[in-house]
Design an enzyme around this catalytic site. Structure first.
Site, PDB file in Angstrom:
ATOM      1  N   ASP A  60      38.392  53.796  83.857  1.00  0.00           N
ATOM      2  CA  ASP A  60      38.627  55.224  83.214  1.00  0.00           C
ATOM      3  C   ASP A  60      38.191  55.594  81.307  1.00  0.00           C
ATOM      4  O   ASP A  60      38.218  55.300  80.662  1.00  0.00           O
ATOM      5  CB  ASP A  60      39.572  55.975  83.630  1.00  0.00           C
ATOM      6  N   LYS A  77      34.808  59.638  84.210  1.00  0.00           N
ATOM      7  CA  LYS A  77      34.882  60.459  84.654  1.00  0.00           C
ATOM      8  C   LYS A  77      34.944  61.705  83.870  1.00  0.00           C
ATOM      9  O   LYS A  77      36.115  61.229  83.257  1.00  0.00           O
ATOM     10  CB  LYS A  77      35.180  60.817  85.617  1.00  0.00           C
ATOM     11  N   MET A  85      44.345  68.955  83.856  1.00  0.00           N
ATOM     12  CA  MET A  85      42.866  69.366  83.678  1.00  0.00           C
ATOM     13  C   MET A  85      42.236  70.784  83.482  1.00  0.00           C
ATOM     14  O   MET A  85      41.712  72.106  84.861  1.00  0.00           O
ATOM     15  CB  MET A  85      41.878  68.831  85.074  1.00  0.00           C
TER      16      MET A  85
HETATM   17  C1  LIG Z   1      42.642  62.865  86.321  1.00  0.00           C
HETATM   18  S1  LIG Z   1      43.980  64.061  85.402  1.00  0.00           S
HETATM   19  C2  LIG Z   1      44.316  62.695  85.017  1.00  0.00           C
HETATM   20  C3  LIG Z   1      45.954  62.092  84.762  1.00  0.00           C
HETATM   21  C4  LIG Z   1      46.705  61.110  84.596  1.00  0.00           C
HETATM   22  N1  LIG Z   1      46.497  59.772  86.161  1.00  0.00           N
HETATM   23  C5  LIG Z   1      48.283  61.361  83.878  1.00  0.00           C
HETATM   24  O1  LIG Z   1      48.861  61.146  84.673  1.00  0.00           O
HETATM   25  O2  LIG Z   1      48.659  61.807  83.187  1.00  0.00           O
HETATM   26  C6  LIG Z   1      43.642  63.670  83.467  1.00  0.00           C
HETATM   27  C7  LIG Z   1      43.644  65.372  82.343  1.00  0.00           C
HETATM   28  O3  LIG Z   1      45.198  64.121  82.658  1.00  0.00           O
HETATM   29  C8  LIG Z   1      45.571  65.409  81.062  1.00  0.00           C
HETATM   30  N2  LIG Z   1      45.416  64.459  80.161  1.00  0.00           N
HETATM   31  C9  LIG Z   1      45.262  62.599  80.594  1.00  0.00           C
HETATM   32  N3  LIG Z   1      45.677  62.009  78.922  1.00  0.00           N
HETATM   33  C10 LIG Z   1      46.056  63.029  78.342  1.00  0.00           C
HETATM   34  C11 LIG Z   1      45.968  63.577  76.812  1.00  0.00           C
HETATM   35  N4  LIG Z   1      46.168  62.367  76.187  1.00  0.00           N
HETATM   36  N5  LIG Z   1      45.906  64.353  76.571  1.00  0.00           N
HETATM   37  C12 LIG Z   1      46.094  65.071  76.859  1.00  0.00           C
HETATM   38  N6  LIG Z   1      45.671  65.576  78.713  1.00  0.00           N
HETATM   39  C13 LIG Z   1      45.413  64.164  78.702  1.00  0.00           C
HETATM   40  C14 LIG Z   1      44.377  66.433  80.995  1.00  0.00           C
HETATM   41  O4  LIG Z   1      44.666  67.752  81.300  1.00  0.00           O
HETATM   42  C15 LIG Z   1      42.966  65.612  81.527  1.00  0.00           C
HETATM   43  O5  LIG Z   1      42.172  66.892  82.599  1.00  0.00           O
END
Ligand SMILES: C[S@@+](CC[C@H](N)C(=O)[O-])C[C@H]1O[C@@H](n2cnc3c(N)ncnc32)[C@H](O)[C@@H]1O
Length: 470
Positions: free
Chosen positions: A254, A276, A390
């Protein structure tokens, strides 16, 4: 030419493994040091005799349980006769040396604890995955370095390697029926493929089926590893994630998987980007699902690497539902989700005895028609922390709804961008003013929103210093 005089070997200690079944081992000493040696010996030696004036509580208990025997109170040289090993473990250095001299005179290998000079053997530092042992020794030259190495090996060897070794031992007779030149290749295929992975995941029956297939000459079958890569800092990967990353043939990853983490994937693995970005669905989910199936059916070890945890807003469930429907083997490796990673690196505990007794993870992603229908009355509550994944685009809406449903305008809220990474930024504000602060800062990285009184704790608990924050 090199000097190979017999009295000046480069290293006078040769590691060997010694059969102790049915042999007598004598330990002289009854305190903590002797107990430590007995603890180790018990892993391999069923017949341990102790000579000591007094035994500490641990040794006394072992005698009472019949696991060791108290031979005598007083040492004398005849006791070493017929022993396979002698350990001198009293706190009297001169006395220990007399024990060593008696053992030497009887040609019995002897170890004097913490005194290599009179010892004829020393015990290496050990990593145990019985029946597998890894021994590390510097011959007494650098014990601290040896301990470091042992710790590193400990962290590299999966806990299940003992089961794996025992399984291979049990099934050796079946493999022995094959021609010698095929045996090694077969075990390598087993270790590299689904067989070993099934066993490490605790499914011995499936491992045996896989071994049987390989013995029949059938090709190895593919498998999918659905792995959570955590929020970005590679140090936050799990041991299992790293091991699977280093054995995969192909990786589908991803946008959220950081470059530092991709660096750790096996060098020659094929890389397929299926990332994405907000509003840019590069590869539709159905296509990712069928690609996983296609690659696994072609016999590949497929790594599906996802940011955070695959089962938290990660569509991991949909991907493995398809694999399950197609009868493809898979395993799921949890990762540190963004909420945990961002909260820890921003110094914001998600729960706190005084201000948050629960924590809710919510998606702030609006539907295609722009609506964001959440249970606002349940989210706008004191005594809880709400984490929005998100949610950057909908932040103004989130703040307005939370205020409309009862939270005060000065309620604390934070946005963490690129959490756990060198580029991490944390923006702190209130429901009333954070949207304008965020609009001014224009975050472009992945961002998480944390709402609740815990945000205030950051003032005292912030610790992480990103290296390239603006
Ligand atoms: C599709 S979701 C995936 C979440 C992922 N599976 C998890 O458990 O963290 C994507 C969202 O996760 C959050 N996110 C993921 N990694 C991040 C990071 N390093 N810093 C801040 N937000 C993060 C953001 O809100 C982003 O839009």
């Amino acid at each position: 030419m090199k000097d190979h005089t017999p009295d000046a070997p480069a290293n006078p200690w040769l590691p060997v493994t010694l059969r102790l079944a049915g042999a007598r081992v004598l330990v002289v000493g009854g305190g903590e040091v002797a107990a430590r040696k007995v603890r180790l010996l018990l892993k391999a030696a069923p017949c341990i005799e102790v000579v000591a004036l007094a035994l500490n509580a641990e040794l006394t208990a072992l005698v009472e349980q019949g696991l060791i025997a108290k031979r005598d109170a007083v040492f004398d040289a005849t006791q070493v006769q017929g022993c396979r090993l002698v350990i001198a473990a009293t706190d009297d250095r001169e006395f220990n040396r007399r024990v060593a001299a008696a053992a030497d005179a009887a040609n019995v290998p002897v170890n004097v604890v913490d005194d290599p000079a009179p010892s004829s053997f020393i015990t290496p530092s050990l990593v145990e995955r019985a029946p597998l042992w890894v021994a590390v020794s510097s011959g007494g030259a650098a014990p601290v370095l040896v301990r470091r190495l042992r710790e590193r090996i400990e962290s590299l060897l999966p806990a299940g390697y003992g089961h794996l070794a025992a399984f291979m031992e049990r099934h050796r007779p079946r493999v022995k029926a094959l021609a010698v030149e095929h045996r090694r290749a077969l075990w390598e295929q087993f270790l590299d493929g689904q067989g070993a992975e099934r066993l490490l995941a605790g499914d011995e029956a499936a491992a045996a089926v896989e071994l049987a297939r390989l013995i029949q000459g059938e090709p190895a079958r593919g498998e999918v590893y659905l792995v959570g890569a955590g929020p970005g800092d590679p140090d936050l990967l799990t041991f299992r994630a790293l091991r699977l990353m280093q054995q995969a043939d192909v990786v589908l990853f991803d946008r959220l998987v950081s470059p530092a983490i991709m660096e750790l994937v096996r060098r020659d693995a094929e890389r397929i980007f299926v990332g994405k970005k907000r509003n840019q669905h590069t590869v539709p989910q159905e296509e990712i699902n069928s690609e996983l199936v296609r690659l696994a059916k072609a016999g590949k070890r497929v790594l599906r690497l996802k940011g955070g945890d695959p089962f938290i807003f990660g569509r991991g469930g949909e991907e493995i539902a398809e694999l399950s429907a197609q009868g493809i083997a898979f395993q799921v490796v949890p990762g540190i989700t963004a909420a945990s990673g961002c909260a820890a690196y921003a110094g914001i505990p998600l729960t706190h005895r005084d201000c948050a007794q629960s924590c809710v993870f919510v998606t702030g992603h609006a539907r295609a028609d722009g609506t964001l229908n959440l249970h606002w009355d349940q989210l706008a509550r004191r005594g809880q922390t709400v984490v929005f994944y998100m949610g950057v685009v909908t932040l103004p809406r989130v703040c307005t709804e939370l205020m409309r449903h009862g939270l005060p305008a000065d309620w604390p809220i934070a946005l963490v961008e690129d959490g756990t990474q060198p580029t991490q930024r944390v923006m702190i504000g209130t429901l009333a003013d954070l949207p304008s602060k965020v609009a001014a800062a224009a975050p472009s990285g992945a961002s998480l929103i944390i709402v609740g009184e815990v945000v205030k704790l950051r003032e005292k608990l912030g610790w992480f210093q990103p290296t390239s924050a603006t």
